[in-house]
Write a protein that holds these residues in place. Structure first.
Motif, mmCIF file in Angstrom:
data_model
loop_
_atom_site.group_PDB
_atom_site.id
_atom_site.type_symbol
_atom_site.label_atom_id
_atom_site.label_comp_id
_atom_site.label_asym_id
_atom_site.label_seq_id
_atom_site.Cartn_x
_atom_site.Cartn_y
_atom_site.Cartn_z
ATOM 1 N N VAL A 8 0.849 -1.185 0.000
ATOM 2 C CA VAL A 8 0.000 0.000 0.000
ATOM 3 C C VAL A 8 0.888 1.239 0.000
ATOM 4 O O VAL A 8 1.777 1.383 0.845
ATOM 5 N N GLY A 13 -2.447 5.694 -0.877
ATOM 6 C CA GLY A 13 -3.255 4.593 -0.371
ATOM 7 C C GLY A 13 -3.603 3.512 -1.373
ATOM 8 O O GLY A 13 -4.319 2.573 -1.041
ATOM 9 N N VAL A 15 -3.191 0.168 -3.553
ATOM 10 C CA VAL A 15 -2.528 -1.115 -3.373
ATOM 11 C C VAL A 15 -1.771 -1.453 -4.651
ATOM 12 O O VAL A 15 -2.341 -1.455 -5.741
ATOM 13 N N ASN A 48 -5.365 5.586 5.612
ATOM 14 C CA ASN A 48 -4.174 4.913 5.117
ATOM 15 C C ASN A 48 -3.722 3.846 6.113
ATOM 16 O O ASN A 48 -3.291 2.765 5.721
ATOM 17 N N ASP A 50 -5.646 2.027 8.052
ATOM 18 C CA ASP A 50 -6.518 0.868 7.871
ATOM 19 C C ASP A 50 -6.183 0.109 6.589
ATOM 20 O O ASP A 50 -6.232 -1.119 6.562
ATOM 21 N N ARG A 51 -5.802 0.819 5.538
ATOM 22 C CA ARG A 51 -5.417 0.159 4.287
ATOM 23 C C ARG A 51 -4.092 -0.586 4.447
ATOM 24 O O ARG A 51 -3.929 -1.687 3.926
ATOM 25 N N GLN A 52 -3.134 0.027 5.169
ATOM 26 C CA GLN A 52 -1.844 -0.641 5.391
ATOM 27 C C GLN A 52 -2.057 -1.974 6.105
ATOM 28 O O GLN A 52 -1.486 -2.998 5.714
ATOM 29 N N ARG A 55 -5.022 -4.275 3.793
ATOM 30 C CA ARG A 55 -4.859 -4.623 2.381
ATOM 31 C C ARG A 55 -3.449 -5.058 2.007
ATOM 32 O O ARG A 55 -3.272 -5.795 1.053
#
Length: 148
Positions: A8, A13, A15, A48, A50-52, A55
């Motif tokens: 990510v 942000g 992927v 970001n 939460d995405r790190q 995802r």
């Protein structure tokens, strides 16, 4: 078994797919063009973060800190040096607990600096208090062996 990592971008942000055969040190984001690994831990916002965690496929080390915290300021250069030693096999990020109070509360932060290690979307380890570079690197490697 997948032949790539999902990385990510800390800037936008998005992927990115990064094949195992590719050297991640010079990899750039397919959307914004930023280096995926700069050797410096990036401050991330809640989305970001939460995405790190949710995802990306790399282990993620989070430094929860605040700008007024003396021990946090003292540890910052050591955390930066740890990023140079651990990237591109791990993602190191920073989370400002003052700006992202909801995330800090969700994580149950009681004191700072706190390092939290996530892998496969789960917390693997946590430690509070300022540490030196070798302490950070050894702590991470004790919980996530090289090669993940």
């Amino acid at each position: 078994m997948t032949q790539e990592n999902l990385v990510v971008c800390t800037k936008c942000g998005v992927v990115n797919r990064l094949p195992f055969s590719r050297n991640g040190a010079d990899a750039k984001c397919g959307k914004c063009g930023a280096l995926l690994f700069s050797g410096l831990p990036q401050d991330v916002d809640a989305a970001n973060f939460d995405r790190q965690i949710g995802r990306g496929s790399l282990p993620v080390v989070v430094d929860v800190w605040a700008p007024w915290c003396g021990p946090c300021k003292m540890m910052a250069p050591a955390y930066e040096a740890a990023a140079k030693a651990l990237e591109p096999h791990m993602r190191l990020i920073k989370l400002n607990s003052d700006k992202e109070q909801a995330i800090a509360a969700r994580l149950g932060i009681r004191g700072i600096p706190t390092l939290i290690l996530f892998h496969h979307q789960h917390e693997v380890a946590r430690i509070s208090g300022a540490m030196g570079t070798s302490q950070i690197v050894n702590w991470v490697r004790n919980h996530i062996p090289a090669g993940n």
